[in-house]
Design an enzyme around this catalytic site. Structure first.
Site, PDB file in Angstrom:
ATOM      1  CB  ILE A 109      -0.912  -0.046   1.015  1.00 23.62           C
ATOM      2  CG1 ILE A 109      -2.095   0.737   1.043  1.00 23.62           C
ATOM      3  CG2 ILE A 109      -0.324   0.228   2.665  1.00 23.62           C
ATOM      4  CD1 ILE A 109      -3.197   0.544   1.954  1.00 23.62           C
TER       5      ILE A 109
ATOM      6  CB  VAL B 190       2.338  -6.201   9.155  1.00 15.15           C
ATOM      7  CG1 VAL B 190       1.237  -7.321   9.262  1.00 15.15           C
ATOM      8  CG2 VAL B 190       1.968  -4.863   8.835  1.00 15.15           C
TER       9      VAL B 190
ATOM     10  CG  HIS C  57       5.320  -8.845   5.497  1.00 15.94           C
ATOM     11  ND1 HIS C  57       5.170  -8.971   6.950  1.00 15.94           N
ATOM     12  CD2 HIS C  57       6.151  -7.825   5.076  1.00 15.94           C
ATOM     13  CE1 HIS C  57       5.651  -8.042   7.277  1.00 15.94           C
ATOM     14  NE2 HIS C  57       6.266  -7.116   6.391  1.00 15.94           N
TER      15      HIS C  57
ATOM     16  CG  HIS D 175       9.040  -5.922   2.322  1.00 11.63           C
ATOM     17  ND1 HIS D 175       8.368  -4.777   2.197  1.00 11.63           N
ATOM     18  CD2 HIS D 175       9.393  -6.319   3.453  1.00 11.63           C
ATOM     19  CE1 HIS D 175       7.923  -4.484   3.313  1.00 11.63           C
ATOM     20  NE2 HIS D 175       8.519  -5.374   4.437  1.00 11.63           N
TER      21      HIS D 175
END
Ligand code: 5GP
Length: 120
Positions: free
Chosen positions: A31, A96, A100, A102
């Site tokens: 985002i 977060v 994840h 990137h």
């Protein structure tokens, strides 16, 4: 592990620009992109940080890298190259707490990420 915003993205409770999905992983655009191409590849299994991985998760985390490369080939930037980063905890810049990967691409990226002179 408490639920994060990424669980809501996996469950399609909030929207995301999804690039790839299978039984184990989901990839979607970041985002707040930090490069011309910036997306995240996450496992559907919630694992808070790299420190919370078990050996059983090794193949799953390897799969996230395969997804990154698969999308890079599909989008045509695999040959030019890209960077994968997985931040861990506060010093790593993790915000977060659902691991994840990137994936950053689209221009030559600076290195090293840490610019301050180290006192040794
Ligand atoms: P971290 O700082 O934990 O390594 O990276 C978290 C990343 O998730 C950040 O780059 C941030 O922009 C992205 N992010 C946070 N919330 C959302 C969201 O709701 N949707 C999307 N697509 N990305 C998000």
């Amino acid at each position: 592990m408490s639920e994060t915003i990424f669980t809501k993205i996996i469950n399609k409770e909030i929207p995301a620009d999804i690039l790839y999905e299978d039984d184990e992983a989901l990839a979607f655009k970041d985002i707040n992109p930090q490069a011309p191409v910036h997306f995240l590849v996450i496992p559907k299994k919630p694992i808070a940080t790299i420190n919370d991985m078990t050996k059983e998760d090794n193949a799953l985390v390897g799969h996230l890298h395969w997804v990154a490369s698969h999308i890079a080939k599909e989008q045509g930037f695999a040959q030019d190259g890209f960077r994968t980063v997985m931040n861990c905890n506060e010093h790593g810049g993790q915000t977060v707490y659902h691991i994840h990967l990137h994936v950053l691409a689209g221009k030559p990226l600076g290195w090293p990420p840490y610019q301050e002179k180290l006192k040794v």
